[in-house]
Design a protein around this motif. Structure first.
Motif, PDB file in Angstrom:
ATOM      1  N   GLU A  70       0.859  -1.186   0.000  1.00 34.26           N
ATOM      2  CA  GLU A  70       0.000   0.000   0.000  1.00 34.26           C
ATOM      3  C   GLU A  70       0.890   1.228   0.000  1.00 34.26           C
ATOM      4  OE1 GLU A  70      -3.721   1.755   0.035  1.00 34.26           O
ATOM      5  OE2 GLU A  70      -3.450  -0.366   0.179  1.00 34.26           O
ATOM      6  N   PRO A  71       1.138   1.909  -1.087  1.00 39.46           N
ATOM      7  CA  PRO A  71       0.663   1.629  -2.444  1.00 39.46           C
ATOM      8  C   PRO A  71       1.474   0.537  -3.136  1.00 39.46           C
ATOM      9  CG  PRO A  71       1.952   3.661  -2.438  1.00 39.46           C
ATOM     10  CD  PRO A  71       1.869   3.186  -1.014  1.00 39.46           C
TER      11      PRO A  71
ATOM     12  N   TYR B 137      -3.662   2.620  -4.850  1.00 40.96           N
ATOM     13  CA  TYR B 137      -3.888   2.953  -3.451  1.00 40.96           C
ATOM     14  C   TYR B 137      -5.246   2.408  -3.039  1.00 40.96           C
ATOM     15  CZ  TYR B 137      -5.016   5.979   0.544  1.00 40.96           C
ATOM     16  OH  TYR B 137      -5.377   6.459   1.763  1.00 40.96           O
TER      17      TYR B 137
ATOM     18  N   TYR C  53      -5.735  -3.002   1.874  1.00 40.27           N
ATOM     19  CA  TYR C  53      -6.539  -3.001   3.098  1.00 40.27           C
ATOM     20  C   TYR C  53      -8.038  -2.911   2.815  1.00 40.27           C
ATOM     21  CZ  TYR C  53      -2.002  -2.315   5.165  1.00 40.27           C
ATOM     22  OH  TYR C  53      -0.699  -2.467   5.520  1.00 40.27           O
TER      23      TYR C  53
ATOM     24  N   ASN D 168      -3.844   5.965   7.232  1.00 43.05           N
ATOM     25  CA  ASN D 168      -3.775   4.728   6.484  1.00 43.05           C
ATOM     26  C   ASN D 168      -2.382   4.143   6.666  1.00 43.05           C
ATOM     27  OD1 ASN D 168      -5.054   2.812   4.740  1.00 43.05           O
ATOM     28  ND2 ASN D 168      -3.736   3.519   3.099  1.00 43.05           N
TER      29      ASN D 168
ATOM     30  N   ASN E 267       0.845   2.267   5.525  1.00 41.13           N
ATOM     31  CA  ASN E 267       1.575   2.046   4.272  1.00 41.13           C
ATOM     32  C   ASN E 267       2.613   0.965   4.514  1.00 41.13           C
ATOM     33  OD1 ASN E 267       0.260   3.975   2.758  1.00 41.13           O
ATOM     34  ND2 ASN E 267       1.768   5.552   3.116  1.00 41.13           N
TER      35      ASN E 267
END
Length: 176
Positions: free
Chosen positions: A37-38, A60, A64, A165, A167
């Motif tokens: 992610e990404p 992206y 998740y 978020n 990553n």
């Protein structure tokens, strides 16, 4: 599709096993791919002994879950992300085959946003925020590539301040 994926995996595995005299260097460029992610293309430029710039361009929201609460509505798709970090890295072994790194930068994302006011329709949402990352990179002896594993966090500033978020990613880069 399945045969193509198997062929690519076989070729990649063969490429990894081919001996090569190139040593990992830190005043160079690296290009590869990142899954996480990404997810997408990863480019890294090393500067001097302990600095680098890392750029990820890819998707992206896929790792998740494509459906996630966002502002008053939700995301229901995967979007595009561009992420850049200025990094500090250091050898963790005498042979310099394992290096640790951390850095800070930013991220721009675009996804389909479904607000309640549009009754099931979407609008494109462009978001901007800061991100931090830390990871490990392994340079096999005598090979021109490296493997990496990293984790970090994205904190959105525009459109939904403090939207967080995770990553994370792992990948492979060819160093030249």
């Amino acid at each position: 599709m399945r045969k193509s994926l198997l062929l690519v995996a076989f070729l990649l595995f063969g490429w990894v096993l081919i001996p090569n005299q190139a040593q990992a260097q830190y005043n160079n460029w690296s290009v590869g791919f990142r899954v996480g992610e990404p997810s997408g293309i990863n480019v890294r430029k090393y500067f001097s002994e302990n600095h680098a710039f890392d750029l990820n361009i890819g998707t992206y929201g896929g790792l998740y879950g494509t459906k996630r609460s966002y502002r008053a509505g939700e995301y229901k798709s995967v979007g595009l992300a561009i992420q850049g970090h200025y990094l500090w890295h250091k050898a963790l072994t005498k042979s310099e085959s394992i290096r640790g790194y951390y850095g800070f930068g930013g991220q721009v994302n675009t996804r389909r946003y479904y607000p309640p006011r549009l009754n099931g329709e979407y609008e494109n949402a462009l978001s901007l925020g800061g991100s931090g990352i830390g990871g490990l990179e392994f340079f096999p002896t005598g090979k021109p590539y490296s493997f990496f594993l990293e984790t970090g966090v994205y904190v959105e500033l525009l459109q939904a301040p403090f939207f967080l978020n995770l990553n994370t990613g792992l990948g492979l880069r060819y160093n030249f």
